[in-house]
Design a protein around this motif. Structure first.
Motif, PDB file in Angstrom:
ATOM      1  N   SER A  58      57.834  -9.662 -48.383  1.00  0.00           N
ATOM      2  CA  SER A  58      56.748  -8.000 -48.228  1.00  0.00           C
ATOM      3  C   SER A  58      56.680  -7.208 -49.679  1.00  0.00           C
ATOM      4  CB  SER A  58      57.606  -6.973 -47.827  1.00  0.00           C
ATOM      5  OG  SER A  58      59.187  -7.251 -48.492  1.00  0.00           O
ATOM      6  N   GLY A 109      52.639  -6.139 -50.030  1.00  0.00           N
ATOM      7  CA  GLY A 109      52.415  -4.905 -48.844  1.00  0.00           C
ATOM      8  C   GLY A 109      51.550  -5.088 -48.566  1.00  0.00           C
ATOM      9  N   ARG A 110      51.213  -5.975 -48.150  1.00  0.00           N
ATOM     10  CA  ARG A 110      49.035  -6.266 -47.208  1.00  0.00           C
ATOM     11  C   ARG A 110      50.011  -5.782 -45.744  1.00  0.00           C
ATOM     12  NH1 ARG A 110      47.216 -10.984 -46.091  1.00  0.00           N
ATOM     13  NH2 ARG A 110      49.034 -11.567 -47.191  1.00  0.00           N
ATOM     14  N   LYS A 111      49.633  -5.298 -44.944  1.00  0.00           N
ATOM     15  CA  LYS A 111      49.744  -4.278 -43.871  1.00  0.00           C
ATOM     16  C   LYS A 111      50.654  -5.340 -42.836  1.00  0.00           C
ATOM     17  CE  LYS A 111      46.541  -0.355 -43.625  1.00  0.00           C
ATOM     18  NZ  LYS A 111      45.393  -0.063 -43.447  1.00  0.00           N
ATOM     19  N   THR A 112      49.282  -6.975 -42.435  1.00  0.00           N
ATOM     20  CA  THR A 112      50.189  -7.664 -41.528  1.00  0.00           C
ATOM     21  C   THR A 112      52.026  -8.291 -42.087  1.00  0.00           C
ATOM     22  OG1 THR A 112      48.750  -9.223 -43.096  1.00  0.00           O
ATOM     23  CG2 THR A 112      48.668  -9.605 -40.529  1.00  0.00           C
ATOM     24  N   LEU A 143      53.591  -6.175 -43.753  1.00  0.00           N
ATOM     25  CA  LEU A 143      54.805  -5.240 -43.717  1.00  0.00           C
ATOM     26  C   LEU A 143      54.831  -5.853 -42.104  1.00  0.00           C
ATOM     27  CD1 LEU A 143      53.534  -1.878 -45.515  1.00  0.00           C
ATOM     28  CD2 LEU A 143      55.470  -3.488 -45.766  1.00  0.00           C
ATOM     29  N   ARG A 144      54.010  -6.105 -41.159  1.00  0.00           N
ATOM     30  CA  ARG A 144      54.469  -5.844 -39.780  1.00  0.00           C
ATOM     31  C   ARG A 144      55.097  -7.242 -39.557  1.00  0.00           C
ATOM     32  NH1 ARG A 144      49.109  -6.771 -36.518  1.00  0.00           N
ATOM     33  NH2 ARG A 144      49.847  -8.846 -37.142  1.00  0.00           N
ATOM     34  N   SER A 190      57.313  -8.856 -41.912  1.00  0.00           N
ATOM     35  CA  SER A 190      58.624  -8.766 -42.689  1.00  0.00           C
ATOM     36  C   SER A 190      59.698  -8.216 -41.681  1.00  0.00           C
ATOM     37  CB  SER A 190      58.481  -8.137 -43.566  1.00  0.00           C
ATOM     38  OG  SER A 190      57.304  -7.560 -44.077  1.00  0.00           O
ATOM     39  N   ILE A 191      58.784  -6.407 -41.022  1.00  0.00           N
ATOM     40  CA  ILE A 191      60.032  -5.935 -40.483  1.00  0.00           C
ATOM     41  C   ILE A 191      60.537  -6.657 -38.919  1.00  0.00           C
ATOM     42  CG2 ILE A 191      60.034  -4.794 -38.123  1.00  0.00           C
ATOM     43  CD1 ILE A 191      59.832  -2.217 -40.693  1.00  0.00           C
ATOM     44  N   GLN A 192      59.627  -7.466 -38.150  1.00  0.00           N
ATOM     45  CA  GLN A 192      59.888  -8.602 -37.493  1.00  0.00           C
ATOM     46  C   GLN A 192      61.072  -9.361 -37.840  1.00  0.00           C
ATOM     47  OE1 GLN A 192      56.789 -10.318 -35.410  1.00  0.00           O
ATOM     48  NE2 GLN A 192      55.903  -7.603 -34.467  1.00  0.00           N
ATOM     49  N   ASN A 206      54.317 -16.469 -37.141  1.00  0.00           N
ATOM     50  CA  ASN A 206      53.723 -15.275 -37.419  1.00  0.00           C
ATOM     51  C   ASN A 206      54.331 -14.778 -38.577  1.00  0.00           C
ATOM     52  OD1 ASN A 206      52.466 -14.335 -35.307  1.00  0.00           O
ATOM     53  ND2 ASN A 206      53.502 -13.313 -34.202  1.00  0.00           N
TER      54      ASN A 206
END
Lengths: 494, 112
Positions: free
Chosen positions: A148, A151-154, A156-157, A159-161, A230
């Protein structure tokens, strides 16, 4: 006495802690990382040497004898993996020096790489089930941060998953440990093995073993790999290379350890499932690698194919297939680091991930091109590179065991892997040169040093296969005879 | 007592699963922490809660409780606490960056 066993865990840990203090001094951090990695390599090499001389090394941490305290156990399997992990980590680090952005360097990326290595080495060396969980967490928490960071958008998305999948898997890990402890009353792996051999592996224990298989399958990308492509595409290339080289391998190691040492009594049930999962992993991974048109995804699916192939060797559970699987595992750690580093360099030059936009790089970057070509051959297993030896041994074992279908799947997926990486090679290096030198986003030269280093290692492993196999066979000996491991750990106590 | 704890743990797992299958990020994180509580209870329940005496009463004690599960739980609590904190920060940051906390809509975000 055997205190050398703790060095591969402590050196990266200490180095990482010092790096946190030296936040602004990136140069010192880089120097410290290299020194720490070199020390780890020396320690690992000396462990390998001592094990080949004296057999399995055991260190009872805190002076508590084996079944009561936590012991670190260095058998050849662990030691070789620690050594390969240190080499892979060193090269990824060398690449990271040039390739990471400034914000990254200021936010402890090097420190977390050290912590990651600490967790990886700890998982390899520990001889206790719960301690394995703890080191898994050390490794995973570092990987969450590395994924993460930026902190680029991809990122963050994904790393949450990634974090969620892994947290749930870890929960299941603890559940499995709880069941195992309530049945066997111990968590020391050697002691567990002894007790389960004594009481017999009944249906309940087999069920628990499947819980472990689910957990480690999730972490290593064995069949349950839906999260992997991903997540491995999101972080910056240097970090992705590190993940591909180390993270799934720890899961594979855990499967090897639990199913060769503890749950080896019902191979008709457990190992058949492992083989089926391995076959599906190889097939689906190869299909993913062939069908994608982004470098990152292609490489991520290649990681999956290799996991399937190694577990194919492990699932057959013969001396020969263990030898092949371990050799291929060692090769794969280096080869995946190499191909990810080179892939990262290509992406940084074109500033894009899409293959169809690439063309004609060979004119400007011949050495990068040839390195990539060699790496592609190494992945597919073309002699004299090291992938060949591992594949030959596994496939020979497979045919000798009568696993014709699985062996065929192994060969076909190897060809598909070759096709997928050649696709990357052809599209990026051949064809008309569309880009002038000035248009290129980066030189990609940072990848050359680690690239040559890794190609050298892979060549050495392939040409010196006879020499490496001597060590690997010693490891396979322990894998096929768990009593050796048990004696080494428990005799010391008595 | 063990039966009761097992049932409670099962209920917590159910609630956790329900929350994780939700699409709201905060609920998923809550679900994950439910999961970890359920695990800790399970760890306690399957290894026996009460066996009559405190753990360390010397070698000749007639009965004693196994202290190891509690040590495991303690370690596991620390880890899951750190992870929940990390997940909350990550979730908040993601919410700030993507301006939405529903996973369903994330797929609409283009890759960079």
């Amino acid at each position: 006495m055997n205190n050398v066993l703790i060095l591969p865990i402590v050196i990266p840990l200490l180095a990482g802690m010092f790096m946190i203090l030296l936040r602004r001094h990136v140069r010192i951090q880089q120097g410290l990382s290299v020194v720490s990695l070199l020390c780890t390599i020396v320690a690992a090499a000396s462990i390998v040497h001592r094990i080949s001389d004296q057999g399995i090394l055991v260190l009872d941490v805190g002076g508590w004898p084996a079944p009561f305290g936590i012991s670190l156990v260095g058998d050849m399997l662990s030691a070789l993996l620690v050594l390969a992990a240190a080499f892979a980590c060193l090269t990824c680090l060398l690449y990271a020096f040039g390739a990471t952005e400034k914000t990254h360097r200021l936010h402890f990326v090097f420190a977390f790489i050290q912590f990651l290595l600490c967790g990886v080495n700890g998982s390899f060396l520990t001889g206790d089930m719960f301690n394995l969980f703890v080191f898994f967490e050390v490794m995973l928490i570092s990987s969450y941060v590395l994924l993460s960071l930026g902190g680029r958008k991809t990122q963050l998305r994904e790393s949450i998953q990634y974090v969620m999948i892994n947290v749930i898997a870890s929960t299941l890990f603890v559940v499995a440990i709880a069941y195992l402890y309530s049945i066997a009353g111990t968590l020391n792996m050697a002691h567990l093995s002894e007790r389960i051999a004594a009481i017999g592996q009944d249906g309940l224990l087999t069920t628990v073993s499947f819980l472990f298989l689910t957990v480690f399958g999730l972490k290593s990308g064995l069949f349950l790999f839906f999260w992997l492509p991903n997540s491995y595409s999101a972080p910056p290339p240097a970090v992705a290379a590190l993940f591909a080289a180390l993270l799934t391998k720890v899961g594979i190691y855990a499967i090897i350890r639990t199913f060769t040492l503890i749950f080896y009594h019902e191979p008709r049930i457990t190992h058949t499932v492992i083989l089926a999962m391995a076959a599906l992993t190889m097939l689906l991974g190869a299909l993913g690698a062939v069908s994608n048109w982004g470098i990152k995804k292609i490489l991520a699916y290649n990681v999956i194919v290799a996991v399937g192939f190694i577990l194919f060797g492990v699932g057959m559970a013969t001396f020969e297939s263990f030898t092949g699987a371990l050799f291929y595992l060692l090769h794969d750690m280096l080869a995946k680091a190499l191909i990810y580093i080179l892939g990262g360099a290509i992406i940084s030059i074109f500033g894009s991930d899409r293959l169809r936009k690439f063309s004609g790089l060979l004119l400007y970057r011949p050495s990068l091109g040839w390195l990539f070509f060699v790496a592609a051959l190494a992945l597919a297993g073309v002699p004299p590179l090291s992938g060949f030896v591992g594949k030959v041994i596994i496939l020979r074992g497979g045919i000798a065991e009568g696993r014709i279908v699985l062996s065929a799947i192994g060969i076909i997926t190897s060809l598909m892997v070759l096709y997928s990486v050649m696709k990357v090679f052809i599209h990026s290096f051949w064809g008309e040169t569309l880009m002038s030198e000035g248009d290129q986003k980066a030189t990609g030269n940072v990848a050359l040093l680690p690239g040559f280093l890794l190609v050298g290692l892979i060549l050495a492993m392939g040409l010196g296969a006879e020499w490496v196999l001597g060590y690997v066979k010693q490891a396979a000996e322990v894998m096929s005879h768990p009593s050796l491991y048990i004696e080494a750990v428990l005799k010391q106590a008595g | 007592m063990e039966t009761f704890l097992t049932i409670i743990s099962g209920v917590l797992f159910t609630v956790g699963t329900y929350l994780i299958l939700n699409k709201n990020l905060l609920r998923i994180i809550l679900g994950i922490s439910m999961f970890s509580h359920a695990t800790h209870l399970l760890l306690m329940a399957v290894n026996g809660v009460k066996r009559g005496a405190a753990p360390l009463l010397g070698e000749k004690a007639a009965s004693f409780t196994d202290p190891l599960p509690q040590a495991l739980i303690l370690t596991s609590i620390v880890i899951s606490f750190a992870l929940t904190a990390f997940l909350l920060v990550l979730g908040y940051r993601t919410y700030v960056e993507l301006k939405r906390d529903f996973l369903r809509k994330w797929k609409d975000q283009p890759d960079e």
